[in-house]
Scaffold this active site. Structure first.
Site, PDB file in Angstrom:
ATOM      1  N   CYS A 113      -0.457   6.083  -8.442  1.00 41.15           N
ATOM      2  CA  CYS A 113      -0.893   4.867  -7.782  1.00 41.15           C
ATOM      3  C   CYS A 113      -0.627   4.657  -6.333  1.00 41.15           C
ATOM      4  CB  CYS A 113      -0.638   3.748  -8.544  1.00 41.15           C
ATOM      5  SG  CYS A 113      -1.228   3.606 -10.134  1.00 41.15           S
ATOM      6  N   HIS A 250      -1.542  -2.180  -3.376  1.00 40.44           N
ATOM      7  CA  HIS A 250      -2.414  -1.554  -4.590  1.00 40.44           C
ATOM      8  C   HIS A 250      -2.305  -2.453  -5.484  1.00 40.44           C
ATOM      9  CE1 HIS A 250      -2.664   0.947  -8.000  1.00 40.44           C
ATOM     10  NE2 HIS A 250      -1.854   0.657  -8.727  1.00 40.44           N
ATOM     11  N   ASN A 280      -6.981  -1.619 -12.375  1.00 40.58           N
ATOM     12  CA  ASN A 280      -6.184  -0.920 -11.487  1.00 40.58           C
ATOM     13  C   ASN A 280      -6.935   0.531 -11.344  1.00 40.58           C
ATOM     14  OD1 ASN A 280      -4.137   0.942 -10.694  1.00 40.58           O
ATOM     15  ND2 ASN A 280      -2.708   0.395 -12.158  1.00 40.58           N
TER      16      ASN A 280
END
Ligand code: UT7
Length: 323
Positions: A113, A250, A280
């Site tokens: 990520c 993020h 996500n």
């Protein structure tokens, strides 16, 4: 002083939208639980046969168009992804080929990520060392391919997508009034591997594997780690929260984003939030959020933007830049 300035951005999302209610048809979950715990309402899922290279190529073309830069003027492509089309060759090389680029180089970067923050930081080093003048930095993922669709604790959280930026070498003075990347900080700590990992790989199981996560453990570390690299960004530049025009984190979980913003006193109006619509998307989430806020004209030339990410590894990092 050479600065790496973002001169264009673009994104691409698969057409297929899956809502929480769609998931609840086959999984013991609910729209209410997912929204309350994560802020996610829907995610985009790639069609069968639609790969990371497909998404990445479309985002790359959009960023080149937005930057008004021809692929002939790109020296390097860096693709952040944990879901490559093949174990090798690198998916970025495939994208390079599809864009008709025979010069320069392309490589993939894997920091889960945090991938986009790692890729942007790497691109900044190439620019500032004079090794490249223009770089295409892409974050593209098809996490739907590594999810265990029977595991409600993970599969509701992720989505597919891609975002890209073009960064360009420009002359700055060496002050924070310069456009471009002003600071970047990367961190990793492999002792946390078991908290977020994929239980397969070419050298271990010979399979692709599925994402496994101790969500609560990740959550516990996230805010502290993010705060650490944001504080480092402020210390390095002398800027602080009041100087930030847009916080583009993020997009893992709205609760993590809210907790970070609260801890750092970042007003919610300055937070760019896409997790509700995208879920996500790992390395794609920051460039997707950037492109969204550029498209709706929130982000303007000269704005101070704070990026941060944290993910598997653990890896984490921040980039502070003037748009
Ligand atoms: O990009 C970085 C990677 N990931 C993250 O940043 C994720 C970080 N962690 C999180 O976002 C949160 O920990 C989650 C959203 C994953 C989970 O939220 P939580 O508040 O930490 O819930 P929990 O794991 O403690 O689970 C609470 C309950 C459990 O039931 P019991 O044991 O209390 O009966 C779970 O089984 O919620 C249950 N549960 C669900 N219920 C309905 C877990 N997943 C679901 C679900 N639907 N999808």
């Amino acid at each position: 002083m050479i600065r790496s300035v973002i001169v264009g951005s673009g994104s691409y999302l698969p057409k297929n939208i899956v809502t929480n209610d769609d998931l609840a048809k086959t999984l013991d979950t609910s729209d209410e639980w997912i929204i309350q715990r994560t802020g996610i309402k829907q995610r985009h899922i790639a069609d069968e046969g639609e790969t990371t290279a497909d998404l990445g190529e479309k985002a790359a073309r959009a960023a080149l168009k937005d930057a008004n830069v021809d692929v002939a003027d790109i020296d390097l492509i860096i693709l952040a992804t944990s879901t490559p089309d093949n174990t090798f060759p690198a998916t970025s090389v495939n994208i390079q080929h599809r864009l008709g680029m025979k010069h320069g180089a392309a490589f993939d970067m894997q920091a889960v990520c945090s991938g986009f923050v790692f890729a942007l930081t790497t691109a900044d080093q190439y620019i500032r060392c004079g090794q490249a003048r223009r770089i295409l930095v892409i974050g593209a993922e098809t996490f739907s391919r590594i999810l265990d669709w029977d595991d409600r604790t993970t599969c509701v959280l992720f989505g597919d997508g891609a975002g890209a930026v073009v960064i360009e070498s420009q002359e700055g003075v060496g002050v924070t009034a310069d456009r471009g990347i002003l600071s970047s900080h990367l961190r990793s700590d492999g002792s946390h591997k078991e908290k977020l990992f994929v239980d397969g790989g070419p050298s271990s199981t010979g399979t692709v594997g599925h994402l496994r996560m101790q969500g609560r453990e990740v959550f516990k570390h996230a805010v502290g780690m993010i705060t650490d690299v944001i504080t480092a960004a402020f210390d390095a530049t002398g800027l602080d929260v009041a100087d930030i025009d847009w916080f583009v984190p993020h997009q893992a979980n709205k609760r993590i984003i809210d907790a970070t913003a609260r801890k750092l006193n970042i007003p919610s109006q300055k937070v760019v939030l896409t997790v509700d619509m995208h879920g996500n998307t790992s390395a794609a989430s920051i460039p997707l959020a950037l492109a969204a806020a550029v498209d709706d004209r929130r982000i303007k030339k000269g704005d101070i933007i704070l990026l941060e990410a944290m993910g598997g590894g653990f890896t984490w990092g921040s980039v502070l830049l003037r748009w």
